[in-house]
Enzyme design. Structure first.
Site, mmCIF file in Angstrom:
data_model
loop_
_atom_site.group_PDB
_atom_site.id
_atom_site.type_symbol
_atom_site.label_atom_id
_atom_site.label_comp_id
_atom_site.label_asym_id
_atom_site.label_seq_id
_atom_site.Cartn_x
_atom_site.Cartn_y
_atom_site.Cartn_z
ATOM 1 C CE LYS A 113 -4.262 -2.077 1.203
ATOM 2 N NZ LYS A 113 -3.762 -3.473 1.262
HETATM 3 C C1 LIG Z 1 -4.287 -4.487 0.415
HETATM 4 C C2 LIG Z 1 -3.471 -5.732 0.228
HETATM 5 C C3 LIG Z 1 -3.785 -6.706 -0.753
HETATM 6 C C4 LIG Z 1 -5.012 -6.598 -1.643
HETATM 7 O O1 LIG Z 1 -4.887 -5.583 -2.597
HETATM 8 P P1 LIG Z 1 -6.201 -5.036 -3.348
HETATM 9 O O2 LIG Z 1 -5.743 -3.873 -4.126
HETATM 10 O O3 LIG Z 1 -7.163 -4.669 -2.262
HETATM 11 O O4 LIG Z 1 -6.719 -6.147 -4.206
HETATM 12 C C5 LIG Z 1 -2.968 -7.812 -0.865
HETATM 13 N N1 LIG Z 1 -1.898 -7.984 -0.062
HETATM 14 C C6 LIG Z 1 -1.554 -7.082 0.894
HETATM 15 C C7 LIG Z 1 -0.379 -7.358 1.768
HETATM 16 C C8 LIG Z 1 -2.319 -5.922 1.077
HETATM 17 O O5 LIG Z 1 -1.987 -5.053 2.043
#
Ligand SMILES: *Cc1c(COP(=O)(O)O)cnc(C)c1O
Length: 495
Positions: A113
């Site tokens: 993120k």
């Molecule tokens: C948020 C997240 C995801 C999922 O990503 P999306 O964009 O919501 O599909 C997968 N792995 C981790 C570690 C995340 O923090």
């Protein structure tokens, strides 16, 4: 370029309006009306650029009301070597001749993120100026772990912004809790709420819809906003690393210009994989998009049957960031695949709201299958694949990444497709130490930060510095409240 609502195409905003607003007033997602083309000549040119320069070149195509100087300043701040521990920002790790892992966890919170949340606050802050908003934005977040910390790090000390994060007491890992309690910055606040994640999230939703609070805050010069992945400013920076990975594969001589590459993405809210699909629409040679889910396999079912059904058991898994039953960003894919049929999309979303289910047309089902393969990986297999990848490739992966790896293998076996594949690694294994250690067969996993040392000893890999250094950081936030008291916390924070 204009931004339209997925539920009403006559809504038409500039990029800065779309970013400042976040969500369309009708509940739809603000989305570019057209996608610029990415030509082989551009890719050729981008091969010679750094990650930050590639990000500027891509974002410039979508953000006409931002100057190149602004975007350069944002990427220099967000992707600096003080924030990322690898100068390549999103490096590829080769496992074998046609398998590469795209590591998206070299940022300040050790999860993917950061890739978007290191940029969004700058985009938002500038968008507020461009749209003549004179109030200060206060970002409210309810988090089950990853998002809260990444948002705090991203918004830390960004001009014209405040951020307040609520998390459930006892509902996040010890490492995640320490990450938030020790958060630095003069514009941040953190508070835990007695209850579970739903309590915290419901509490935040109530605050957002509180008209009296809105008026009170306006008088004080503030308005509330959110930082979740429905904001275009979070999707756009994510297109960059798919294109960047392609450039890196070209530079390493692994592919020739024009060769297709498959991408496999561990998916929750569908933002990350959607960014890859958009890159493909622009002209990046994307082969199959492999959508990997954990036991919450609502997307696996949708991609194979065309039925989206959230009426199902919710599982708490060792890949918690994918524990999601409503993948909000899927709405943007439906908008594109229906040829921007806003009425059809509005209809599906209404059905989802009222019955928890909708079924797309035969035509749409066929299109979905053209582009996507969906698969899922349960808890047992996730644990086993962490051990297998460690033993066979001497490579340590976290549970989210393990889900992706396993589903990629399933797809290859089923289809016989041996196209060069990039699977996406969304978190450092050190962020999920306990489950990684257990998967490696360690019987007694230590508590909290001691598990970091333990994983370091077992694997010989160093823990990311921001996690290892948590020990020496003073706790700045230690407040816990009943959910009924969240309003008071906001008022105190924005005094
Ligand atoms: C948020 C997240 C995801 C999922 O990503 P999306 O964009 O919501 O599909 C997968 N792995 C981790 C570690 C995340 O923090």
């Amino acid at each position: 370029m204009r931004y339209v609502s997925t539920r009403n195409k006559t809504v038409s905003l500039t990029a800065s309006q779309a970013i400042a607003q976040g969500l369309a007033r009708d509940g739809g997602l603000l989305t570019p009306e057209v996608f610029p083309k990415l030509t082989p000549e551009m890719l050729e040119d981008w091969r010679g650029k750094t990650y930050g320069q590639r990000a500027v070149a891509l974002m410039k195509l979508f953000l006409e009301d931002f100057s190149e100087e602004e975007l350069t300043a944002f990427t220099q701040a967000g992707y600096s070597n003080q924030k990322f521990d690898d100068s390549r920002v999103a490096p590829l790790h080769q496992l074998d001749d046609n398998t590469h892992c795209l590591e998206l966890w070299h940022g300040p919170t050790s999860a993917f993120k950061d890739m978007a949340l290191q940029i969004l606050p700058h985009l938002l802050s500038a968008s507020l100026v461009k749209t003549n908003e004179d109030k200060t934005v206060c970002i409210l977040v309810a988090t089950s772990g990853d998002t809260g910390k990444a948002a705090l790090e991203g918004f830390k000390d960004v001009k014209g912004t405040r951020i307040l994060v609520f998390y459930p007491t006892g509902g996040v890992s010890q490492v995640q809790e320490l990450q938030m309690k020790t958060q630095e910055g003069s514009n941040v606040g953190v508070c835990s709420v007695f209850g579970n994640f739903d309590d915290a999230q419901t509490g935040v939703k109530i605050l957002f819809s509180d008209e009296k609070l809105r008026a009170d805050l306006a008088e004080r010069g503030y308005f509330l906003s959110s930082a979740n992945s429905i904001n275009w400013g979070r999707i756009l920076p994510q297109l960059v690393y798919y294109i960047s990975a392609y450039c890196d594969l070209l530079n390493a001589g692994k592919i020739q210009m024009g060769d297709k590459v498959n991408y496999c993405v561990p998916t929750g809210n569908f933002g990350n994989i959607l960014a890859c699909w958009y890159a493909g629409q622009m002209g990046l040679p994307v082969g199959k998009l492999i959508c990997a889910s954990n036991s919450n396999n609502v997307l696996t079912e949708f991609l194979s049957t065309g039925v989206y059904n959230k009426n199902r058991t919710f599982y708490t898994t060792m890949s918690p960031s994918m524990d999601i039953l409503v993948s909000s960003n899927l709405e943007r894919l439906l908008f594109a695949l229906t040829g921007q049929d806003d009425q059809a999309v509005a209809g599906y979303m209404k059905e989802l709201n009222t019955t928890g289910r909708y079924e797309v047309t035969e035509d749409l089902k066929a299109k979905l299958k053209d582009h996507f393969y969906g698969g899922f990986c349960d808890e047992d297999r996730t644990g086993r694949i962490i051990e297998k990848v460690w033993k066979e490739h001497n490579y340590l992966i976290d549970p989210h990444t393990a889900v992706a790896y396993q589903v990629m293998e399933d797809y290859r076996k089923e289809s016989g497709d041996d196209t060069t594949t990039v699977f996406v690694s969304t978190a450092s294994p050190f962020k999920f130490c306990d489950n990684v250690l257990k998967s490696l067969g360690v019987a007694e996993v230590k508590e909290g930060l001691d598990a970091l040392d333990q994983l370091n000893q077992v694997s010989g890999r160093p823990a990311p510095v921001p996690l290892a250094s948590l020990r020496n950081k003073p706790v700045r936030f230690d407040q816990s409240v009943e959910k009924e008291k969240m309003l008071d916390v906001v008022l105190e924070f924005l005094k």
